[in-house]
Every structure is written in C-alpha cells, then in structure tokens.
Design a protein around this motif. Sequence first.
Motif, PDB file in Angstrom:
ATOM      1  N   LEU A  38       0.827  -1.199   0.000  1.00 58.75           N
ATOM      2  CA  LEU A  38       0.000   0.000   0.000  1.00 58.75           C
ATOM      3  C   LEU A  38       0.864   1.254   0.000  1.00 58.75           C
ATOM      4  N   ALA A  39       1.943   1.225   0.767  1.00 58.29           N
ATOM      5  CA  ALA A  39       2.850   2.368   0.806  1.00 58.29           C
ATOM      6  C   ALA A  39       3.470   2.608  -0.569  1.00 58.29           C
ATOM      7  N   ARG A  40       3.877   1.526  -1.247  1.00 60.55           N
ATOM      8  CA  ARG A  40       4.435   1.676  -2.603  1.00 60.55           C
ATOM      9  C   ARG A  40       3.402   2.272  -3.549  1.00 60.55           C
ATOM     10  N   LEU A  41       2.157   1.784  -3.457  1.00 54.96           N
ATOM     11  CA  LEU A  41       1.096   2.297  -4.305  1.00 54.96           C
ATOM     12  C   LEU A  41       0.905   3.799  -4.091  1.00 54.96           C
ATOM     13  N   ASN A  42       0.858   4.220  -2.840  1.00 53.39           N
ATOM     14  CA  ASN A  42       0.642   5.637  -2.540  1.00 53.39           C
ATOM     15  C   ASN A  42       1.836   6.495  -2.955  1.00 53.39           C
ATOM     16  N   LEU A  43       3.032   5.986  -2.755  1.00 50.57           N
ATOM     17  CA  LEU A  43       4.218   6.745  -3.154  1.00 50.57           C
ATOM     18  C   LEU A  43       4.282   6.918  -4.665  1.00 50.57           C
ATOM     19  N   VAL A  44       3.987   5.851  -5.396  1.00 46.02           N
ATOM     20  CA  VAL A  44       3.994   5.930  -6.864  1.00 46.02           C
ATOM     21  C   VAL A  44       2.885   6.860  -7.349  1.00 46.02           C
ATOM     22  N   SER A  45       1.702   6.743  -6.766  1.00 42.40           N
ATOM     23  CA  SER A  45       0.566   7.566  -7.182  1.00 42.40           C
ATOM     24  C   SER A  45       0.834   9.049  -6.923  1.00 42.40           C
ATOM     25  N   ALA A  46       1.361   9.357  -5.738  1.00 46.51           N
ATOM     26  CA  ALA A  46       1.656  10.753  -5.411  1.00 46.51           C
ATOM     27  C   ALA A  46       2.749  11.306  -6.316  1.00 46.51           C
ATOM     28  N   SER A  47       3.738  10.476  -6.634  1.00 47.75           N
ATOM     29  CA  SER A  47       4.818  10.914  -7.528  1.00 47.75           C
ATOM     30  C   SER A  47       4.293  11.183  -8.931  1.00 47.75           C
ATOM     31  N   MET A  48       3.406  10.308  -9.418  1.00 52.84           N
ATOM     32  CA  MET A  48       2.836  10.495 -10.751  1.00 52.84           C
ATOM     33  C   MET A  48       1.961  11.742 -10.805  1.00 52.84           C
ATOM     34  N   LEU A  49       1.195  11.998  -9.742  1.00 53.61           N
ATOM     35  CA  LEU A  49       0.376  13.199  -9.688  1.00 53.61           C
ATOM     36  C   LEU A  49       1.251  14.443  -9.696  1.00 53.61           C
ATOM     37  N   THR A  50       2.324  14.420  -8.912  1.00 47.95           N
ATOM     38  CA  THR A  50       3.238  15.559  -8.864  1.00 47.95           C
ATOM     39  C   THR A  50       3.875  15.798 -10.224  1.00 47.95           C
ATOM     40  N   ALA A  51       4.284  14.724 -10.894  1.00 50.56           N
ATOM     41  CA  ALA A  51       4.883  14.850 -12.222  1.00 50.56           C
ATOM     42  C   ALA A  51       3.878  15.428 -13.208  1.00 50.56           C
ATOM     43  N   PHE A  52       2.624  14.954 -13.164  1.00 50.32           N
ATOM     44  CA  PHE A  52       1.599  15.467 -14.062  1.00 50.32           C
ATOM     45  C   PHE A  52       1.378  16.958 -13.845  1.00 50.32           C
ATOM     46  N   VAL A  53       1.313  17.361 -12.578  1.00 49.72           N
ATOM     47  CA  VAL A  53       1.079  18.770 -12.257  1.00 49.72           C
ATOM     48  C   VAL A  53       2.230  19.643 -12.754  1.00 49.72           C
ATOM     49  N   THR A  54       3.458  19.206 -12.557  1.00 55.15           N
ATOM     50  CA  THR A  54       4.605  20.006 -12.990  1.00 55.15           C
ATOM     51  C   THR A  54       4.685  20.083 -14.518  1.00 55.15           C
ATOM     52  N   ILE A  55       4.366  18.993 -15.211  1.00 58.47           N
ATOM     53  CA  ILE A  55       4.346  19.017 -16.676  1.00 58.47           C
ATOM     54  C   ILE A  55       3.243  19.958 -17.171  1.00 58.47           C
ATOM     55  N   LEU A  56       2.093  19.904 -16.530  1.00 63.96           N
ATOM     56  CA  LEU A  56       0.980  20.764 -16.904  1.00 63.96           C
ATOM     57  C   LEU A  56       1.354  22.233 -16.771  1.00 63.96           C
ATOM     58  N   PHE A  57       1.963  22.591 -15.654  1.00 67.00           N
ATOM     59  CA  PHE A  57       2.321  23.988 -15.439  1.00 67.00           C
ATOM     60  C   PHE A  57       3.545  24.389 -16.255  1.00 67.00           C
ATOM     61  N   SER A  58       4.376  23.442 -16.607  1.00 69.66           N
ATOM     62  CA  SER A  58       5.469  23.739 -17.530  1.00 69.66           C
ATOM     63  C   SER A  58       4.912  24.150 -18.885  1.00 69.66           C
ATOM     64  N   GLY A  59       3.842  23.480 -19.313  1.00 71.75           N
ATOM     65  CA  GLY A  59       3.179  23.847 -20.562  1.00 71.75           C
ATOM     66  C   GLY A  59       2.557  25.231 -20.492  1.00 71.75           C
ATOM     67  N   ILE A  60       1.960  25.559 -19.348  1.00 67.91           N
ATOM     68  CA  ILE A  60       1.373  26.890 -19.168  1.00 67.91           C
ATOM     69  C   ILE A  60       2.456  27.959 -19.248  1.00 67.91           C
ATOM     70  N   LEU A  61       3.588  27.707 -18.609  1.00 67.28           N
ATOM     71  CA  LEU A  61       4.699  28.657 -18.639  1.00 67.28           C
ATOM     72  C   LEU A  61       5.241  28.825 -20.053  1.00 67.28           C
ATOM     73  N   ALA A  62       5.368  27.709 -20.766  1.00 64.86           N
ATOM     74  CA  ALA A  62       5.863  27.774 -22.143  1.00 64.86           C
ATOM     75  C   ALA A  62       4.918  28.576 -23.025  1.00 64.86           C
ATOM     76  N   GLN A  63       3.605  28.388 -22.835  1.00 64.83           N
ATOM     77  CA  GLN A  63       2.617  29.142 -23.607  1.00 64.83           C
ATOM     78  C   GLN A  63       2.711  30.629 -23.303  1.00 64.83           C
ATOM     79  N   ALA A  64       2.911  30.972 -22.027  1.00 64.64           N
ATOM     80  CA  ALA A  64       3.056  32.377 -21.641  1.00 64.64           C
ATOM     81  C   ALA A  64       4.305  32.994 -22.276  1.00 64.64           C
ATOM     82  N   GLU A  65       5.388  32.224 -22.324  1.00 65.59           N
ATOM     83  CA  GLU A  65       6.622  32.717 -22.934  1.00 65.59           C
ATOM     84  C   GLU A  65       6.442  32.930 -24.430  1.00 65.59           C
ATOM     85  N   ARG A  66       5.736  32.020 -25.104  1.00 61.52           N
ATOM     86  CA  ARG A  66       5.483  32.181 -26.541  1.00 61.52           C
ATOM     87  C   ARG A  66       4.635  33.421 -26.803  1.00 61.52           C
ATOM     88  N   SER A  67       3.631  33.642 -25.931  1.00 63.37           N
ATOM     89  CA  SER A  67       2.786  34.827 -26.088  1.00 63.37           C
ATOM     90  C   SER A  67       3.586  36.105 -25.878  1.00 63.37           C
TER      91      SER A  67
END
Length: 199
Positions: A160-189
């Motif tokens: 269960l601990a492995r499941l939660n650690l992997v899930s939280a890591s994947m969520l964090t990675a998704f969030v950072t990639i998402l906001f990296s895209g937002i930042l890139a779009q702002a820079e292009r604008s």
Amino acid sequence: MISTFKRLTAMARAYAHHPDPRVAAANMISLLVASNQPFYPLYLWWLMSADITAAWFTFLSTPFFLAVPAVARRNSIAGRALLPLAGIGNTVLSAWLFGTASAVEIFLVPCGIIALLLFRPHERVFSLALTALAFGVFLLLHDTYGQPLALYDATEYAALARLNLVSASMLTAFVTILFSGILAQAERSADATGHKKAG
C-alpha cells in the motif's frame, strides 16, 4: 462504445474549459483525480486484500473534486482553493482509514505544490495559507489518528505504501508538466507580443 467514450471525453473537456489557464489546470487536475478514484479499491484488491471496505469511504471526497470546475465558474479563487482543500481532506480521511503506515500522507506534498502553483503572486496569501494547512495537517495529526479502520499485515502495508508513493509521484509529475506547458505558452505569447512591438 468508442463514440460514447468520445462524447464523455468531449463533455469532460467542455466542463473543464476555462479562459484562465490556472483555473483550467485546476479543473483538469480535479477531474483527473476524480476519474482515478473508482480504481483505488481495485488497486487495493489486486495488490493487497479482498477486504477493501475502507476504500469505499474515500469516495466521500469525489463530489468535491467534481465540483471544482463548477465552483470556479462562479468564483475563480474559490474553485482553485477547493482542489487542494479536497486533496487535504481526502488525505486526512485516508490516513484515518488506512493508518499512517500506508504512507498516504505523502499526498500532502502534491497538495502543497498544487496550492503554490494555482495562484498568482498577488494571490499569494491563498497559496501560502493552503500550503501551510497541508504541512500543518501532517505535523499536527500524524500521531493522532489512532487505530485505523483497515488493518493489514506488514507485507500488505508495504504494498500500500508503494502504491501511494507511486501515485503521489505520478500526480506531482503530471502537475509540474501541466504547469510547464502553461509557462511555455506564456513565454510564446510574450515573444509574439515583443516581435509585434519591434515590428
């Protein structure tokens, strides 16, 4: 079947759409979390035990995640704040259900990160307050949950601990990639605006 899936996807995209990229990001994250919640009992059943009774209580937070886009349409700040608040509430509930040995409190980290990213500099009071709440919950409640509703052996808790650690890591990675895209779009604008002014 495929056409139904496409319609549901289109409806979800329309529901999550918002002209403010930070609100749109909050909406997308909230729907992603809500869509993954039904699979959590299945993960527990597959990895650990046939007794997944405690997992059903985690659905108490699902309406709050689903409500984020609707609330954001009425009040942008309230909608964005609801996402980390729902995450913190779900983490506290899960820590009581499964115990701190499940490492479920690791989800407080992406909750804090999301709170820091969702608000602009002039809204920093909200991001700092929500981040402080996420880490304050860990500091104040970690040793106070008592006997969890679900009890597992050491091997099951490790899974269960492995499941939660992997899930939280994947969520964090998704969030950072998402906001990296937002930042890139702002820079292009910004670059496009600069070229127009220079021309």
